[in-house]
Write a protein that holds these residues in place. Structure first.
Motif, PDB file in Angstrom:
ATOM      1  N   GLY A 234       0.774  -1.234   0.000  1.00  0.00           N
ATOM      2  CA  GLY A 234       0.000   0.000   0.000  1.00  0.00           C
ATOM      3  C   GLY A 234       0.803   1.281   0.000  1.00  0.00           C
ATOM      4  O   GLY A 234       0.258   2.345   0.195  1.00  0.00           O
ATOM      5  N   TRP A 235       2.136   1.191  -0.199  1.00  0.00           N
ATOM      6  CA  TRP A 235       2.833   2.449  -0.349  1.00  0.00           C
ATOM      7  C   TRP A 235       3.617   2.527  -1.643  1.00  0.00           C
ATOM      8  O   TRP A 235       4.537   3.322  -1.790  1.00  0.00           O
ATOM      9  N   GLY A 236       3.288   1.658  -2.576  1.00  0.00           N
ATOM     10  CA  GLY A 236       3.726   1.864  -3.950  1.00  0.00           C
ATOM     11  C   GLY A 236       5.196   1.735  -4.228  1.00  0.00           C
ATOM     12  O   GLY A 236       5.655   2.077  -5.298  1.00  0.00           O
ATOM     13  N   GLY A 237       5.983   1.244  -3.264  1.00  0.00           N
ATOM     14  CA  GLY A 237       7.403   1.034  -3.550  1.00  0.00           C
ATOM     15  C   GLY A 237       7.577  -0.340  -4.160  1.00  0.00           C
ATOM     16  O   GLY A 237       6.751  -1.226  -3.942  1.00  0.00           O
ATOM     17  N   TYR A 595      -2.199   4.757  -9.068  1.00  0.00           N
ATOM     18  CA  TYR A 595      -2.202   3.982  -7.830  1.00  0.00           C
ATOM     19  C   TYR A 595      -2.937   4.790  -6.775  1.00  0.00           C
ATOM     20  O   TYR A 595      -2.573   5.929  -6.512  1.00  0.00           O
ATOM     21  N   VAL A 596      -3.978   4.212  -6.225  1.00  0.00           N
ATOM     22  CA  VAL A 596      -4.727   4.898  -5.175  1.00  0.00           C
ATOM     23  C   VAL A 596      -4.825   3.989  -3.971  1.00  0.00           C
ATOM     24  O   VAL A 596      -5.186   2.819  -4.109  1.00  0.00           O
ATOM     25  N   SER A 597      -4.486   4.494  -2.786  1.00  0.00           N
ATOM     26  CA  SER A 597      -4.758   3.691  -1.598  1.00  0.00           C
ATOM     27  C   SER A 597      -5.344   4.573  -0.504  1.00  0.00           C
ATOM     28  O   SER A 597      -5.074   5.767  -0.441  1.00  0.00           O
ATOM     29  N   TRP A 607     -11.444  11.017   3.714  1.00  0.00           N
ATOM     30  CA  TRP A 607     -10.378  10.048   3.965  1.00  0.00           C
ATOM     31  C   TRP A 607      -9.032  10.689   3.681  1.00  0.00           C
ATOM     32  O   TRP A 607      -8.937  11.585   2.847  1.00  0.00           O
ATOM     33  N   SER A 608      -8.007  10.220   4.381  1.00  0.00           N
ATOM     34  CA  SER A 608      -6.670  10.571   3.912  1.00  0.00           C
ATOM     35  C   SER A 608      -6.341   9.558   2.828  1.00  0.00           C
ATOM     36  O   SER A 608      -6.636   8.373   2.966  1.00  0.00           O
ATOM     37  N   VAL A 609      -5.777  10.054   1.747  1.00  0.00           N
ATOM     38  CA  VAL A 609      -5.652   9.249   0.543  1.00  0.00           C
ATOM     39  C   VAL A 609      -4.255   9.399  -0.016  1.00  0.00           C
ATOM     40  O   VAL A 609      -3.619  10.443   0.134  1.00  0.00           O
ATOM     41  N   ARG A 610      -3.797   8.329  -0.644  1.00  0.00           N
ATOM     42  CA  ARG A 610      -2.497   8.336  -1.274  1.00  0.00           C
ATOM     43  C   ARG A 610      -2.721   8.211  -2.779  1.00  0.00           C
ATOM     44  O   ARG A 610      -3.341   7.250  -3.228  1.00  0.00           O
ATOM     45  N   LEU A 611      -2.234   9.172  -3.547  1.00  0.00           N
ATOM     46  CA  LEU A 611      -2.378   9.112  -5.003  1.00  0.00           C
ATOM     47  C   LEU A 611      -0.990   9.067  -5.629  1.00  0.00           C
ATOM     48  O   LEU A 611      -0.140   9.899  -5.316  1.00  0.00           O
ATOM     49  N   TYR A 612      -0.770   8.088  -6.480  1.00  0.00           N
ATOM     50  CA  TYR A 612       0.528   7.985  -7.142  1.00  0.00           C
ATOM     51  C   TYR A 612       0.351   7.937  -8.645  1.00  0.00           C
ATOM     52  O   TYR A 612      -0.597   7.339  -9.145  1.00  0.00           O
TER      53      TYR A 612
ATOM     54  N   PHE B  88       4.528  13.770  12.652  1.00  0.00           N
ATOM     55  CA  PHE B  88       4.701  13.068  11.378  1.00  0.00           C
ATOM     56  C   PHE B  88       3.649  13.571  10.406  1.00  0.00           C
ATOM     57  O   PHE B  88       2.491  13.747  10.767  1.00  0.00           O
ATOM     58  N   LYS B  89       4.065  13.826   9.185  1.00  0.00           N
ATOM     59  CA  LYS B  89       3.093  14.220   8.160  1.00  0.00           C
ATOM     60  C   LYS B  89       3.031  13.132   7.111  1.00  0.00           C
ATOM     61  O   LYS B  89       4.034  12.819   6.463  1.00  0.00           O
ATOM     62  N   GLY B  90       1.883  12.539   6.978  1.00  0.00           N
ATOM     63  CA  GLY B  90       1.726  11.469   6.006  1.00  0.00           C
ATOM     64  C   GLY B  90       0.729  10.459   6.515  1.00  0.00           C
ATOM     65  O   GLY B  90       0.066  10.684   7.522  1.00  0.00           O
ATOM     66  N   ILE B  91       0.649   9.339   5.802  1.00  0.00           N
ATOM     67  CA  ILE B  91      -0.312   8.314   6.180  1.00  0.00           C
ATOM     68  C   ILE B  91       0.389   7.280   7.051  1.00  0.00           C
ATOM     69  O   ILE B  91       1.436   6.750   6.686  1.00  0.00           O
ATOM     70  N   LEU B  92      -0.196   7.041   8.207  1.00  0.00           N
ATOM     71  CA  LEU B  92       0.422   6.085   9.130  1.00  0.00           C
ATOM     72  C   LEU B  92       0.212   4.663   8.626  1.00  0.00           C
ATOM     73  O   LEU B  92      -0.775   4.380   7.948  1.00  0.00           O
ATOM     74  N   PRO B  93       1.135   3.758   8.967  1.00  0.00           N
ATOM     75  CA  PRO B  93       0.960   2.380   8.516  1.00  0.00           C
ATOM     76  C   PRO B  93      -0.258   1.729   9.174  1.00  0.00           C
ATOM     77  O   PRO B  93      -0.733   2.182  10.216  1.00  0.00           O
ATOM     78  N   ASP B  94      -0.738   0.645   8.545  1.00  0.00           N
ATOM     79  CA  ASP B  94      -1.956  -0.021   8.999  1.00  0.00           C
ATOM     80  C   ASP B  94      -1.879  -0.459  10.451  1.00  0.00           C
ATOM     81  O   ASP B  94      -2.870  -0.476  11.160  1.00  0.00           O
ATOM     82  N   LEU B  95      -0.687  -0.852  10.877  1.00  0.00           N
ATOM     83  CA  LEU B  95      -0.587  -1.458  12.196  1.00  0.00           C
ATOM     84  C   LEU B  95      -0.243  -0.459  13.289  1.00  0.00           C
ATOM     85  O   LEU B  95       0.035  -0.822  14.418  1.00  0.00           O
ATOM     86  N   PHE B  96      -0.252   0.815  12.929  1.00  0.00           N
ATOM     87  CA  PHE B  96       0.038   1.839  13.923  1.00  0.00           C
ATOM     88  C   PHE B  96      -1.185   2.018  14.812  1.00  0.00           C
ATOM     89  O   PHE B  96      -2.283   2.265  14.337  1.00  0.00           O
ATOM     90  N   LYS B  97      -0.992   1.867  16.116  1.00  0.00           N
ATOM     91  CA  LYS B  97      -2.119   2.036  17.040  1.00  0.00           C
ATOM     92  C   LYS B  97      -1.615   2.583  18.359  1.00  0.00           C
ATOM     93  O   LYS B  97      -0.468   2.320  18.741  1.00  0.00           O
TER      94      LYS B  97
END
Lengths: 663, 155
Positions: A234-237, A595-597, A607-612, B88-97
């Motif tokens: 889900g982070w496109g790397g 790529y969208v997640s 939602w917070s969204v990731r667009l690549y 942190f600026k960005g999307i946190l990973p799925d397992l972050f709690k």
């Protein structure tokens, strides 16, 4: 009952493996034909026994037998059947069984395609493979038995890690293991040659197709793993220089070097000692990779329960295999001889330089992967080695290697002339430099790395074209086309594989140079534009899957007002492990991926969204696939079949009995 | 050239190439090592300034706040002895709690806030990254030594 049959089959397989690992090798040493002839039936018997064990475990998964600890730990009654079966290799014990199973497959393949080998050679090869098998079967039976019972039985299983519930993951481990284990054949050939003390061109010709096939599988396996990381994490790397990735990449680098060094041994009788060392290295790294990843030394999705007994067994086993074979090497290698000489400027020297660069690259990956583990083990602190290290090391090491890759195939064996090569390649060089310098401006951005990447791939393509033209002009044929088909398949295989590298480099360069990544907050109905594509978020709704609950977002994508596609990324909550999973939506294309997640839900349905926007990213895996196809094409060359058929006619007896056993 | 000289040339070239490669590798290696520190070490100022490093610990319960842009988050990483605020600026990973272990990589800001460029929490629900477990154990051990004045909560 069924799991016990599987367990029993493994014990029997161990007994057979011990016989296979001792009698034939002893027989070859004393020249006893009777003892040597044990190898073939033993290998086949072992295959049948391990196959039986494998099927038993598969049955336990299919029948949801949660009284088997391993089944209970890695599957669940709601898990679909195909993932239940894939869960066989979803964790430590089962993946060891898969490893051993694949080893027996390779052994059986050796029994079928080795009738042209001298008997002692075949006996030693199968014997060495039998010994490797002993190690793995012992490991399974002592500390990681997949058939261990769980009493009382679990009501339901703990489910397979959601990250692994994916078609890419179903295929990735078998492919990778086919590659890892395939190197055991080259390894066994090398050890057999050391034991026998004879290492001629014929030896190299026999081991070449095996090595190449293993390398093809490994290439595809690594590409699958990388593709999985791309769409599943889900982070496109596509490559993170994570230790588990490095573990599979190191054998690949050594294997690539081995393929090229084998070519020299086959064609010119050179590099003998080096080839043997590379064969040992490739397999040792495969073992190291398997164990690093599976033992829990590295923490990642691949690693499972950690057990100190396992770690100890692994260390001892690695020490025996690697130490033993290096010892044998030190003792016997001088007998093998160095092989023919060559000039500092020749195809041999270029291949040697390429080999050294590949091994140096492998060494730098090894350093970056193992150093943190050593420090940690010695209690000297915790560190990690970041991706920038690998990037800084890899580009300068691979640039000369790829430059040589263009020249090597055009240079003569034994002695080549630099001025003459320069003359032949001046156009290729000019065209690639000029295009590489100008093309980025056309694309809208110039960076040194962009030009370098394009230069390298153009260099490969243009030198390959020069090479093909020269080859054809040497042939006397009617038409250009008939000339092309007259060239041997091994040659086309090489051309294809090298072009695969070019395609791969284009992919990497373009993605690194032009990708656009954006994390942002999107309200329902809001739009965002990246790379010329406009994404509109139409909200998310709840969807129920077989063993998960998901929020599915809807995005409509337009370009210049025209609709391109609809995309549905998901955020899943797997009910058994209570684990969140991002399922990205990807619109693939030849020239770009969208790529969208989904990140996290925010207030009011936002939602917070990731667009690549990832230009040319599919070229990365396309390049790997082309490399693998090139390898397969090379293996299908006449010369391997011819040598096989020729020997077949000499040994009609053996063949007839063999065909009987096939039927 | 005689075969002997040829061999010398080859060996020489090989050695030069190896030396260059080794120099390159070690240089890159030196400058890209990322060290790991516990929140206690960060609070005590035992960390390098202006260099990226990793910290690990538990994400404190109730400490996660989100700014209006929906992307910038603030939370506190603790080893139960010291607390370090992280941005942190960005999307946190799925397992972050909250209440779970996490590792963050970034630099320490002038105000003592850790500015994370990357947050890692890629393990399963019950899994504790070894670094985090280690940090907690260390802080606990340190706490136990001076516990004559501290009330150590029963587990």
């Amino acid at each position: 009952m069924i799991p016990e049959i599987g367990h029993f089959a493994l014990i029997l397989a161990l007994c057979v493996a011990v016989v296979q690992g001792t009698l034939p090798i002893y027989g070859a040493a004393v020249g006893s034909s009777t003892l040597m002839s044990v190898a073939k039936p033993a290998a086949r018997g072992q295959f049948i026994l391990v196959l039986l064990a494998f099927c038993c475990l598969g049955y336990a998964f299919a029948a949801k037998d949660f009284s088997v600890l391993y089944v209970a730990a890695t599957s669940n009654s709601h898990l679909p059947l195909h993932y239940r079966l894939a869960a066989i290799w979803g964790a430590h014990e089962g993946s060891l069984l898969l490893w051993t199973f694949i080893l027996t497959i390779w052994m059986v393949a050796v029994t079928f395609f080795s009738s042209h080998l001298p008997e002692a050679m075949r006996a030693r090869i199968l014997g060495v493979m039998g010994l490797v098998s002993v190690g793995f079967l012992l490991f399974m039976l002592t500390v990681s038995n997949p058939f261990e019972r769980l009493i009382p039985a679990a009501v339901d299983g703990r489910d397979l890690n959601p990250l692994l519930q994916d078609p890419g993951m179903v295929m990735h481990p078998p492919m990778l293991y086919m590659g890892y284990v395939g190197f055991s054949v080259a390894f066994a050939f090398a050890i057999a040659a050391l034991l026998g003390g004879n290492l001629d061109a014929a030896w190299a010709r026999w081991s070449r197709p095996w090595t190449t096939v293993a390398w093809c599988f490994l290439t595809v396996g690594i590409a699958l793993g990388s593709g999985w990381a791309y769409y599943e994490l889900g982070w496109g790397g596509w490559w993170f220089w994570d230790p588990v990735e490095n573990a599979s990449f190191m054998p690949w680098l050594a294997g690539t070097a081995l393929i090229h060094s084998l070519a020299v041994t086959d064609k010119r009788g050179g590099f003998k000692v080096w080839t043997v060392l590379l064969a040992i290295m490739a397999f040792s790294l495969s073992l190291l990779g398997t164990f690093l990843v599976r033992s829990g030394v590295l923490t990642s999705v691949h690693a499972f329960a950690t057990d100190p007994k396992r770690g100890l067994f692994i260390l001892v086993f690695l020490a025996i295999v690697i130490g033993g074979s290096l010892l044998l090497y030190a003792w016997r290698a001088p007998r093998v001889g160095l092989g023919g000489g060559f000039d500092p400027v020749s195809r041999e020297s270029m291949l040697l330089a390429n080999n050294v660069l590949l091994v140096a690259a492998m060494g730098s990956v090894l350093l970056g992967t193992l150093y943190p583990l050593f420090l940690d083990a010695l209690g000297l602190g915790k560190i990690s080695v970041g991706p920038p290290y690998f990037d800084t090391v890899f580009v300068p090491l691979m640039t000369p290697a790829i430059f040589l890759m263009g020249i090597g195939p055009l240079a003569q064996w034994k002695k080549a002339s630099l001025p003459e090569l320069a003359m032949r390649l001046r156009w290729a060089f000019g065209v690639s430099v000029v295009t590489a310098l100008l093309l980025p401006f056309v694309l809208g951005k110039w960076t040194p790395l962009l030009s370098l990447g394009l230069l390298l791939s153009l260099w490969i393509v243009t030198t390959t074209m020069v090479n093909i033209r020269e080859r054809v002009s040497h042939l006397v044929g009617n038409s250009f086309l008939s000339c092309l088909t007259a060239l041997p398949r091994a040659y086309w295989g090489m051309v294809l594989a090298h072009c695969g590298i070019a395609v791969f480099i284009v992919g990497v360069t373009m993605v690194k140079g032009f990708e656009v990544e954006q994390d942002l907050r999107m309200n329902v109905g809001e739009t965002a534009t990246i790379g010329g594509y406009t994404f509109q978020f139409d909200g998310a709704r709840e969807v129920k899957g077989p063993n998960y609950l998901a929020a599915r977002g809807t995005f409509s994508v337009t370009k210049a007002g025209r609709e391109v596609t609809m995309m549905y990324p998901e955020k899943r909550l797997y009910s058994v492990q209570k684990q969140m999973m991002t399922e990205a939506a990807i619109d693939s294309g030849l020239l770009r991926d969208l790529y969208v997640s989904l990140g996290e839900p925010l207030e009011d349905g936002a939602w917070s969204v990731r667009l690549y926007h990832k230009p040319f990213i599919d070229w990365i895996w396309g390049g790997c696939l082309i490399m693998a196809l090139g390898g397969l094409l090379a293996v299908s060359d006449r010369r391997y079949r011819l040598s096989w058929r020729r020997e077949r006619q000499e040994e009609p007896e053996a063949i007839r009995s063999q065909e009987k056993s096939v039927a | 050239m005689k075969p002997r000289q040829k061999r010398f040339v080859l060996i020489g070239l090989g050695l030069v190439a190896l030396a260059i490669a080794a120099a390159l590798v070690l240089n890159a290696f030196q400058s890209n090592l990322v060290f790991f520190f516990t929140p206690t070490q960060v609070a005590n100022g035992d960390v390098p300034q202006g260099r990226s490093f990793r910290i690990g610990g538990m994400v404190e319960n109730g400490s996660l706040t989100r700014e209006g842009d929906g992307l910038t988050v603030h939370f506190i990483v603790t080893d139960m002895a010291k607390r370090v605020p992280v941005t942190f600026k960005g999307i946190l990973p799925d397992l972050f709690k909250e209440g779970k272990g996490a590792v963050a990589q970034g630099q320490l800001g002038a105000d003592g806030t850790f500015l994370a460029s990357e947050v890692l929490a890629k393990h399963d629900e019950n899994y504790m990254p070894p670094e985090v477990a280690d940090a907690l154990a260390k802080a606990k051990a340190a706490g136990a030594q001076s516990s004559s004045t501290l009330v150590v909560k029963p587990q």
